[in-house]
Design an enzyme around this catalytic site. Structure first.
Site, PDB file in Angstrom:
ATOM      1  N   CYS A  70       0.797  -1.225   0.000  1.00  0.00           N
ATOM      2  CA  CYS A  70       0.000   0.000   0.000  1.00  0.00           C
ATOM      3  C   CYS A  70       0.826   1.270   0.000  1.00  0.00           C
ATOM      4  CB  CYS A  70      -0.914   0.012   1.231  1.00  0.00           C
ATOM      5  SG  CYS A  70      -0.014  -0.010   2.804  1.00  0.00           S
ATOM      6  N   GLU A 109      -7.195  -5.859  -1.122  1.00  0.00           N
ATOM      7  CA  GLU A 109      -7.251  -4.917   0.004  1.00  0.00           C
ATOM      8  C   GLU A 109      -6.103  -3.940  -0.101  1.00  0.00           C
ATOM      9  OE1 GLU A 109      -6.096  -4.207   4.483  1.00  0.00           O
ATOM     10  OE2 GLU A 109      -4.962  -4.734   2.690  1.00  0.00           O
ATOM     11  N   ARG A 153      -9.427   1.151  11.754  1.00  0.00           N
ATOM     12  CA  ARG A 153      -8.429   0.926  10.696  1.00  0.00           C
ATOM     13  C   ARG A 153      -9.177   0.853   9.367  1.00  0.00           C
ATOM     14  NH1 ARG A 153      -3.344  -1.825   9.783  1.00  0.00           N
ATOM     15  NH2 ARG A 153      -3.429  -3.185   7.953  1.00  0.00           N
TER      16      ARG A 153
END
Length: 459
Positions: A70, A109, A153
């Site tokens: 990410c 994700e 989160r």
């Protein structure tokens, strides 16, 4: 169904899908230590490098899982996106495998900021790539605290299917909205790292600030930036960068005079957030500076005697994010985290978001004067079924911060599979003594347990 686990890390996707009754047939993970752990926990030897992987060597599968790195898209990083030399091209390799094998489902994700990165262009190109190889797509930002897990989160979950997703619905939030971090904690665990004298001194210094603040005074409603107390440099219609020729007329951090200094020295005496080379600050920064200066002007009679105590700390610790408005003003009763953005103080209801943490960013259980232990952090990620974690605390915290939340993945996966008729997935009953490590009143249909040869996984 068979699934592959790309960028496997500690195996969060593996835990989630195996618990739902599916079989992992392939994994890939670049970090050698995490590959060893994956083998120890799951009995599978992950491939080492997705870039060197021939898609033909990946076994046939129905589900592809990927929590691709990410950092290129995170607000906390440089936001280089696809141009990032280390990780910017990894989504292309996910697509390469998906285009060749055409699995029925994709579970992806990433950080919540992904959809906003580069003005939305990055996400648009990803959607185009997925649709080009035959997938319908849905995406949503989900956080564990909405599903009974005491951690805020927010992450972007992306589901894709080779077929219609018209029946797909994201899992509804848990009906029990109140959580407590104490549900995942042990009482004074022996392996928890104690606070250093410097950390305790910093928290005591901020407590002295709160003790000095009159009861009828409220904090400014934004992070407290003490370096703005006494500063006068321009910030509304120009920045120090554009006011270069006249900067000596102003005051920098904590009211330090800039007169008689050269340009380089003057810039070093400004707060770090004011040294950027831009003609105008964004509106949010202008608002933060204004409110901090107004707060100081209205309260300098009691702030000034305290102010010299905070100047001895690094600039990140000169900032306070007080997320306990209306509560008792006692730092030692809350959860604390040291971040680049400041000393963050939160109620006991949730933990700060686990990130790929350094040891200094681990959440602090202030009422026990200690950091959270790696095993406690694993419960926040619903990974307490793992038998083995990295041996060093630093490596464990980093891996957990990079991981996916197992319970959230399970809920999303079950909703995806059942919406398309693959309803053989099960979700065991969750109760106060489950492997979640936290209490929940949410009930699910029962099914036989799969332990993966580890300690029993009860989630």
């Amino acid at each position: 169904m068979r699934f592959v686990d790309l960028f496997a890390g500690l195996g969060g996707f593996h835990l989630a899908l195996a618990e739902l009754g599916h079989e992992c047939v392939f994994a890939c993970e670049k970090n050698s230590s995490l590959r060893e752990l994956y083998r120890a926990n799951f009995g599978i030897e992950p491939h080492s490098d997705i870039r060197a992987l021939n898609q033909r060597d990946v076994p046939p599968h129905e589900i592809l899982c990927a929590g691709f790195p990410c950092q290129p898209f995170s607000k906390a990083g440089e936001q280089e996106g696809f141009a990032c030399p280390d990780n910017g091209d990894l989504f292309e390799h996910v697509m390469r495998i998906a285009a060749y094998h055409k699995p029925k489902y994709l579970l992806l994700e990433n950080v919540a900021n992904l959809k906003k990165h580069n003005g939305g262009a990055t996400w648009s190109s990803m959607e185009t790539a997925l649709r080009a190889v035959g997938y319908s797509i849905e995406s949503a930002k989900l956080s564990p605290h909405r599903y009974g897990i005491p951690q805020i989160r927010e992450r972007l979950f992306i589901v894709a299917a080779r077929g219609n997703l018209a029946e797909f619905r994201w899992p509804a939030p848990d009906s029990v909205t109140e959580t407590s971090i104490e549900a995942v904690l042990e009482k004074h665990p022996v392996d928890a790292r104690q606070l250093s004298n410097r950390v305790s001194h910093c928290l005591d210094t901020w407590q002295q600030f709160l003790d000095a603040m009159p009861a009828d005074v409220e904090l400014p409603g934004c992070p407290l930036w003490t370096m703005e107390f006494g500063a006068t440099y321009p910030y509304e219609y120009q920045t120090p960068w554009t006011a270069r020729s006249s900067i000596s007329r102003y005051r920098g951090s904590f009211g330090i005079r800039l007169a008689g200094t050269d340009w380089q020295r003057a810039m070093s005496l400004l707060p770090s957030h004011a040294r950027v080379r831009q003609p105008q600050f964004p509106d949010w920064k202008i608002g933060f500076v204004r409110r901090n200066r107004e707060f100081y002007t209205a309260n300098r009679s009691w702030i000034d005697p305290w102010l010299p105590r905070i100047t001895q700390f690094p600039s990140s610790l000169q900032k306070l994010e007080w997320n306990c408005r209306g509560e008792v003003r006692d730092i030692w009763q809350y959860v604390v985290q040291f971040r680049a953005s400041g000393v963050r103080v939160k109620r006991r209801t949730t933990s700060p978001s686990l990130i790929a943490m350094t040891t200094t960013q681990v959440p602090i259980i202030a009422w026990e004067s200690r950091y959270m232990s790696p095993r406690e952090c694993s419960r926040l990620q619903s990974m307490d079924a793992l038998k083995y974690l990295p041996k060093s605390d630093a490596a464990a915290y980093s891996a957990l911060g990079n991981g996916v939340n197992v319970r959230v993945v399970k809920l999303v996966a079950r909703a995806l599979f059942e919406s398309s008729g693959d309803s053989n997935s099960f979700m065991p009953r969750v109760g106060p003594t489950t492997g979640d490590g936290f209490a929940s009143t949410r009930q699910h249909s029962t099914g036989s347990q799969r332990t993966l040869g580890l300690e029993a996984s009860k989630l």
